[in-house]
Design a protein around this motif. Structure first.
Motif, PDB file in Angstrom:
ATOM      1  N   LEU A   1       0.821  -1.214   0.000  1.00 38.11           N
ATOM      2  CA  LEU A   1       0.000   0.000   0.000  1.00 38.11           C
ATOM      3  C   LEU A   1       0.853   1.261   0.000  1.00 38.11           C
ATOM      4  O   LEU A   1       0.458   2.291  -0.531  1.00 38.11           O
ATOM      5  CB  LEU A   1      -0.921   0.018   1.228  1.00 38.11           C
ATOM      6  N   SER A   2       2.031   1.175   0.596  1.00 31.27           N
ATOM      7  CA  SER A   2       2.882   2.364   0.712  1.00 31.27           C
ATOM      8  C   SER A   2       3.762   2.591  -0.520  1.00 31.27           C
ATOM      9  O   SER A   2       4.516   3.569  -0.559  1.00 31.27           O
ATOM     10  CB  SER A   2       3.747   2.273   1.969  1.00 31.27           C
ATOM     11  N   LEU A   3       3.674   1.740  -1.523  1.00 31.69           N
ATOM     12  CA  LEU A   3       4.535   1.888  -2.697  1.00 31.69           C
ATOM     13  C   LEU A   3       4.271   3.175  -3.470  1.00 31.69           C
ATOM     14  O   LEU A   3       5.215   3.835  -3.906  1.00 31.69           O
ATOM     15  CB  LEU A   3       4.400   0.685  -3.631  1.00 31.69           C
ATOM     16  N   ALA A   4       3.023   3.568  -3.629  1.00 33.02           N
ATOM     17  CA  ALA A   4       2.725   4.807  -4.369  1.00 33.02           C
ATOM     18  C   ALA A   4       3.356   6.021  -3.691  1.00 33.02           C
ATOM     19  O   ALA A   4       4.047   6.802  -4.354  1.00 33.02           O
ATOM     20  CB  ALA A   4       1.227   4.984  -4.538  1.00 33.02           C
ATOM     21  N   PRO A   5       3.173   6.202  -2.367  1.00 33.61           N
ATOM     22  CA  PRO A   5       3.842   7.340  -1.733  1.00 33.61           C
ATOM     23  C   PRO A   5       5.368   7.233  -1.767  1.00 33.61           C
ATOM     24  O   PRO A   5       6.056   8.251  -1.854  1.00 33.61           O
ATOM     25  CB  PRO A   5       3.336   7.326  -0.292  1.00 33.61           C
ATOM     26  N   VAL A   6       5.890   6.024  -1.753  1.00 36.30           N
ATOM     27  CA  VAL A   6       7.352   5.856  -1.807  1.00 36.30           C
ATOM     28  C   VAL A   6       7.873   6.269  -3.180  1.00 36.30           C
ATOM     29  O   VAL A   6       8.896   6.962  -3.287  1.00 36.30           O
ATOM     30  CB  VAL A   6       7.753   4.402  -1.457  1.00 36.30           C
ATOM     31  N   PHE A   7       7.190   5.880  -4.241  1.00 40.39           N
ATOM     32  CA  PHE A   7       7.590   6.318  -5.588  1.00 40.39           C
ATOM     33  C   PHE A   7       7.454   7.830  -5.722  1.00 40.39           C
ATOM     34  O   PHE A   7       8.271   8.484  -6.371  1.00 40.39           O
ATOM     35  CB  PHE A   7       6.773   5.606  -6.669  1.00 40.39           C
ATOM     36  N   MET A   8       6.427   8.374  -5.087  1.00 41.25           N
ATOM     37  CA  MET A   8       6.249   9.817  -5.098  1.00 41.25           C
ATOM     38  C   MET A   8       7.438  10.497  -4.406  1.00 41.25           C
ATOM     39  O   MET A   8       7.943  11.512  -4.875  1.00 41.25           O
ATOM     40  CB  MET A   8       4.940  10.170  -4.392  1.00 41.25           C
ATOM     41  N   LEU A   9       7.904   9.915  -3.313  1.00 42.44           N
ATOM     42  CA  LEU A   9       9.081  10.453  -2.619  1.00 42.44           C
ATOM     43  C   LEU A   9      10.313  10.433  -3.512  1.00 42.44           C
ATOM     44  O   LEU A   9      11.102  11.387  -3.515  1.00 42.44           O
ATOM     45  CB  LEU A   9       9.366   9.645  -1.346  1.00 42.44           C
TER      46      LEU A   9
ATOM     47  N   ALA B   1      10.341  10.620  -6.772  1.00 43.59           N
ATOM     48  CA  ALA B   1      10.159  11.671  -7.769  1.00 43.59           C
ATOM     49  C   ALA B   1      10.421  13.048  -7.166  1.00 43.59           C
ATOM     50  O   ALA B   1      11.078  13.898  -7.789  1.00 43.59           O
ATOM     51  CB  ALA B   1       8.742  11.612  -8.334  1.00 43.59           C
ATOM     52  N   ILE B   2       9.947  13.256  -5.960  1.00 43.03           N
ATOM     53  CA  ILE B   2      10.174  14.544  -5.294  1.00 43.03           C
ATOM     54  C   ILE B   2      11.668  14.764  -5.068  1.00 43.03           C
ATOM     55  O   ILE B   2      12.161  15.878  -5.226  1.00 43.03           O
ATOM     56  CB  ILE B   2       9.379  14.620  -3.975  1.00 43.03           C
ATOM     57  N   GLY B   3      12.378  13.700  -4.740  1.00 41.70           N
ATOM     58  CA  GLY B   3      13.831  13.809  -4.563  1.00 41.70           C
ATOM     59  C   GLY B   3      14.516  14.297  -5.835  1.00 41.70           C
ATOM     60  O   GLY B   3      15.413  15.148  -5.786  1.00 41.70           O
ATOM     61  N   GLN B   4      14.077  13.790  -6.972  1.00 44.01           N
ATOM     62  CA  GLN B   4      14.650  14.225  -8.243  1.00 44.01           C
ATOM     63  C   GLN B   4      14.293  15.683  -8.536  1.00 44.01           C
ATOM     64  O   GLN B   4      15.116  16.451  -9.035  1.00 44.01           O
ATOM     65  CB  GLN B   4      14.164  13.324  -9.382  1.00 44.01           C
ATOM     66  N   ILE B   5      13.065  16.060  -8.217  1.00 48.39           N
ATOM     67  CA  ILE B   5      12.647  17.450  -8.419  1.00 48.39           C
ATOM     68  C   ILE B   5      13.478  18.375  -7.532  1.00 48.39           C
ATOM     69  O   ILE B   5      13.920  19.442  -7.975  1.00 48.39           O
ATOM     70  CB  ILE B   5      11.137  17.609  -8.143  1.00 48.39           C
TER      71      ILE B   5
ATOM     72  N   MET C   1       4.482  15.253   3.719  1.00 44.38           N
ATOM     73  CA  MET C   1       3.131  14.683   3.723  1.00 44.38           C
ATOM     74  C   MET C   1       3.127  13.248   3.202  1.00 44.38           C
ATOM     75  O   MET C   1       2.380  12.404   3.711  1.00 44.38           O
ATOM     76  CB  MET C   1       2.178  15.555   2.902  1.00 44.38           C
ATOM     77  N   ALA C   2       3.946  12.941   2.221  1.00 45.37           N
ATOM     78  CA  ALA C   2       4.043  11.562   1.731  1.00 45.37           C
ATOM     79  C   ALA C   2       4.582  10.655   2.837  1.00 45.37           C
ATOM     80  O   ALA C   2       4.106   9.523   3.001  1.00 45.37           O
ATOM     81  CB  ALA C   2       4.930  11.498   0.493  1.00 45.37           C
ATOM     82  N   CYS C   3       5.540  11.146   3.604  1.00 42.49           N
ATOM     83  CA  CYS C   3       6.058  10.372   4.742  1.00 42.49           C
ATOM     84  C   CYS C   3       4.978  10.159   5.798  1.00 42.49           C
ATOM     85  O   CYS C   3       4.878   9.081   6.396  1.00 42.49           O
ATOM     86  CB  CYS C   3       7.262  11.074   5.367  1.00 42.49           C
TER      87      CYS C   3
END
Length: 150
Positions: free
Chosen positions: A16-24, A26-30, A91-93
């Motif tokens: 369940l936490s994979l989507a927020p982890v992938f979002m994290l 992506a945010i790291g790259q941004i 917020m993702a965390c």
């Protein structure tokens, strides 16, 4: 007596936490891109500041001051985008932590988790909008001066 959770419960929470982890990720790259752009803007501003201090009057001084104003605007926009990106990551965390807390403690806080994820995505949207705005502002300084072209 310690409470042991089944591996399937933990595995389901990790899934369940994979989507927020992938979002994290992506945010790291941004954040990396934004920090790089900010560093380049600061370097250019320092060069122009030295040039402006050395010039008394003239068209070059006016143009350098104009570009410094533009760079100052870009720095403000990038700082806002950085703040929004970091807020989105936080917020993702929170979403990831709430997923585990809810699953382990058997709390029924799905609505709160969904709202936290929506806030994380909304902050990311605002960050990307600010990034697009900064890119548009940066394009104003790229044009070749008309007096050079003629």
């Amino acid at each position: 007596m310690p409470v042991f959770f089944q591996v399937s419960t933990i595995a389901q929470t990790i899934q369940l936490s994979l989507a927020p982890v992938f979002m994290l990720a992506a945010i790291g790259q941004i954040l990396n891109v934004l920090a790089g752009r900010l560093a380049r803007v600061i370097d250019r501003a320092r060069i122009l500041e030295e040039r402006v201090l050395g010039l008394e009057t003239g068209a070059d001084r006016v143009r350098d001051i104009w570009e410094l104003k533009l760079l100052d605007e870009r720095m403000s926009i990038i700082n806002a985008a950085l703040f929004l990106a970091v807020s989105s990551a936080v917020m993702a965390c929170v979403v990831i932590a709430l997923l585990f807390i809810a699953n382990i403690a058997k709390f029924h806080i799905g609505t709160w988790i969904a709202l936290a994820f929506i806030v994380a995505v909304a902050l990311l949207i605002c960050c990307l909008t600010a990034f697009m705005w900064e890119v548009r502002v940066s394009l104003r300084a790229i044009h070749v001066r008309k007096e050079i072209l003629s």
